[in-house]
Design an enzyme around this catalytic site. Structure first.
Site, PDB file in Angstrom:
ATOM      1  CG  LEU A 137      -1.962  -1.069   1.376  1.00  0.00           C
ATOM      2  CD1 LEU A 137      -2.635  -0.986   2.747  1.00  0.00           C
ATOM      3  CD2 LEU A 137      -2.998  -0.983   0.276  1.00  0.00           C
ATOM      4  CG  ASP A 138       0.210   4.428  -2.767  1.00  0.00           C
ATOM      5  OD1 ASP A 138       0.996   3.629  -3.295  1.00  0.00           O
ATOM      6  OD2 ASP A 138      -0.693   5.023  -3.395  1.00  0.00           O
ATOM      7  NE  ARG A 139       6.410   7.446   3.353  1.00  0.00           N
ATOM      8  CZ  ARG A 139       7.282   7.095   4.301  1.00  0.00           C
ATOM      9  NH1 ARG A 139       7.000   7.295   5.583  1.00  0.00           N
ATOM     10  NH2 ARG A 139       8.440   6.551   3.984  1.00  0.00           N
ATOM     11  CB  THR A 141      -3.094   3.819   0.976  1.00  0.00           C
ATOM     12  OG1 THR A 141      -3.111   4.773  -0.092  1.00  0.00           O
ATOM     13  CG2 THR A 141      -4.342   2.949   0.881  1.00  0.00           C
ATOM     14  NE  ARG A 238      -2.599   8.730  -4.161  1.00  0.00           N
ATOM     15  CZ  ARG A 238      -1.342   8.944  -3.810  1.00  0.00           C
ATOM     16  NH1 ARG A 238      -0.520   7.923  -3.588  1.00  0.00           N
ATOM     17  NH2 ARG A 238      -0.882  10.179  -3.688  1.00  0.00           N
TER      18      ARG A 238
END
Length: 306
Positions: A137-139, A141, A238
Site C-alpha cells: 500500500l502507498d505510505r 493509504t 488515485r
C-alpha cells in the site's frame, strides 16, 4: 527447534502426476523452489519414507514435503513496533497498516516500514523471517496488507493475485457526487513524463487498468465510494478517480490542493476475500475504517446537514 521449516501434506489422487517432480510442478512449485528443495535442505517423504524426485507414487499415497529453511535478507532490518494482525496461519500473515508508514524500505528513506515491523514480529515468534510481501500500500493509504511466510506460499498467492480468488476492496472519500453512482473505470495508466513518481492516464504507453466503483454514501460536496481493483497498478485508484473528475480528499499529489480536513488521501483497503492457496478455505478479512476517515465522514455528514 525453531519453526523455520514448513510442512506440506498431500494425498495423491488418481488424476495427480505420479512422479514426485511432475507432481510438484503440477502443484505450482516453481523451478527455483524445486532447486531449493533438492539442494538446500528440503525433504520429501512418501508413506513416511524419504524419496527423491524420480520416485513413482501411487494413488492414495501420503506425501510430506519439508520445505528448506530460508535465509532472511539483511536488507530489511527488524524493528520493534506494534502491528495489528488480522489473520495469521503457517502460510500467511495479514496486517492492518496504519497511514503514514511505507510498505517497504526505499533507498531514499530510512525509518520504520511495515516490512521492518513484520520481520521483527516473525523473529519474536521464532518464525522464518524472510519477507515475502504479496500486496503493498502507498505510505498514506491504510488497510489490509498480505505477507506470505514462505516463497512457496508467495508464489501460490502471486498466481491468484489478480483473479476472483483474490479480491481487494477499498473505501475512498472523494470530492463531488459521482455520476453514474456505480461503474467501471477502464483507463490505461502510465508513468507521468513530468514526474517519475506520479502516474497518469496514457493511451499510448499505459498498461490496462480497471477499477470497479460503487457509491456507498453521498454528502453535500463529496461521496464515499467502495472500489474493487481488477488490476494492480501503482496509484491506480488515485489516478482513476482523478481522471473521472473526483480526486480523493486529502490527496494533494493528484487533487493539487491541500485539504485542512484530511492530512492524507482518504483511502483504506478495508476488505480482502482470498481463497487460501493451500487450505482452499475462503478468507473474508476486514479492517475497520481508521479514526481519521471516521472523523472525516462525520465532518462531511455535518456539512451536508448544515
Amino acid at each position: 527447534m525453531t519453526k523455520t521449516n514448513r510442512f506440506l501434506k498431500f494425498t495423491i489422487g488418481k488424476d495427480d502426476k505420479k512422479k514426485i517432480r511432475k507432481f510438484l510442478v503440477q502443484h505450482k512449485f516453481s523451478s527455483s523452489q524445486l532447486h531449493n528443495l533438492k539442494n538446500k535442505g528440503g525433504l520429501i517423504f512418501v508413506n513416511h519414507k524419504q524419496r527423491h524426485f524420480d520416485y513413482a507414487m501411487k494413488t492414495g499415497d501420503q506425501m510430506l514435503v519439508v520445505l528448506n529453511t530460508e535465509e532472511p535478507s539483511d536488507l530489511i532490518a527488524p524493528m520493534k513496533g506494534a502491528i495489528d494482525v488480522i489473520f495469521e496461519d503457517e502460510y500467511l500473515l495479514v496486517v492492518n497498516k496504519p497511514p503514514g508508514i511505507a510498505s517497504l524500505p526505499a533507498k531514499a528513506r530510512d525509518g520504520k516500514t511495515m516490512a521492518n515491523l513484520v520481520k521483527n514480529y516473525l523473529l519474536e515468534h521464532n518464525e522464518n523471517s524472510s519477507i515475502h510481501l504479496v500486496t503493498r500500500l502507498d505510505r498514506n493509504t491504510s488497510g489490509l496488507m498480505v505477507f506470505a511466510k514462505t516463497s512457496y506460499a508467495h508464489s501460490l498467492l502471486d498466481q491468484i493475485l489478480h483473479t476472483e480468488d483474490f479480491q481487494k476492496f477499498y473505501l475512498a472519500m472523494v470530492y463531488g457526487q459521482v455520476e453514474p453512482k456505480s461503474g467501471l473505470i477502464d483507463l490505461p495508466i502510465g508513468i507521468d513524463p513530468m514526474a517519475f513518481y506520479m502516474r497518469n492516464i496514457d493511451h499510448q504507453k499505459g498498461k490496462p487498468s480497471r477499477t470497479i466503483y460503487e457509491t456507498i454514501e453521498t454528502f453535500k460536496n463529496a461521496s464515499l465510494l467502495k472500489l474493487k481493483l481488477l488490476t494492480g497498478r501503482t496509484h491506480q485508484i488515485r489516478v482513476h478517480l482523478t481522471a473521472i473528475g473526483h480526486p480523493i480528499i486529502g490527496d494533494d499529489m493528484y487533487s493539487k490542493k491541500i485539504d485542512p480536513r484530511m492530512k492524507r488521501q482518504a483511502l483504506h483497503c478495508f476488505r480482502l476475500n482470498i481463497v487460501h492457496p493451500v487450505t482452499k478455505e475462503l478468507l473474508n478479512l476486514e479492517a475497520p475504517l481508521p479514526p481519521d476517515m471516521v472523523l472525516l465522514k462525520s465532518v462531511l455528514r455535518g456539512e451536508s446537514n448544515g
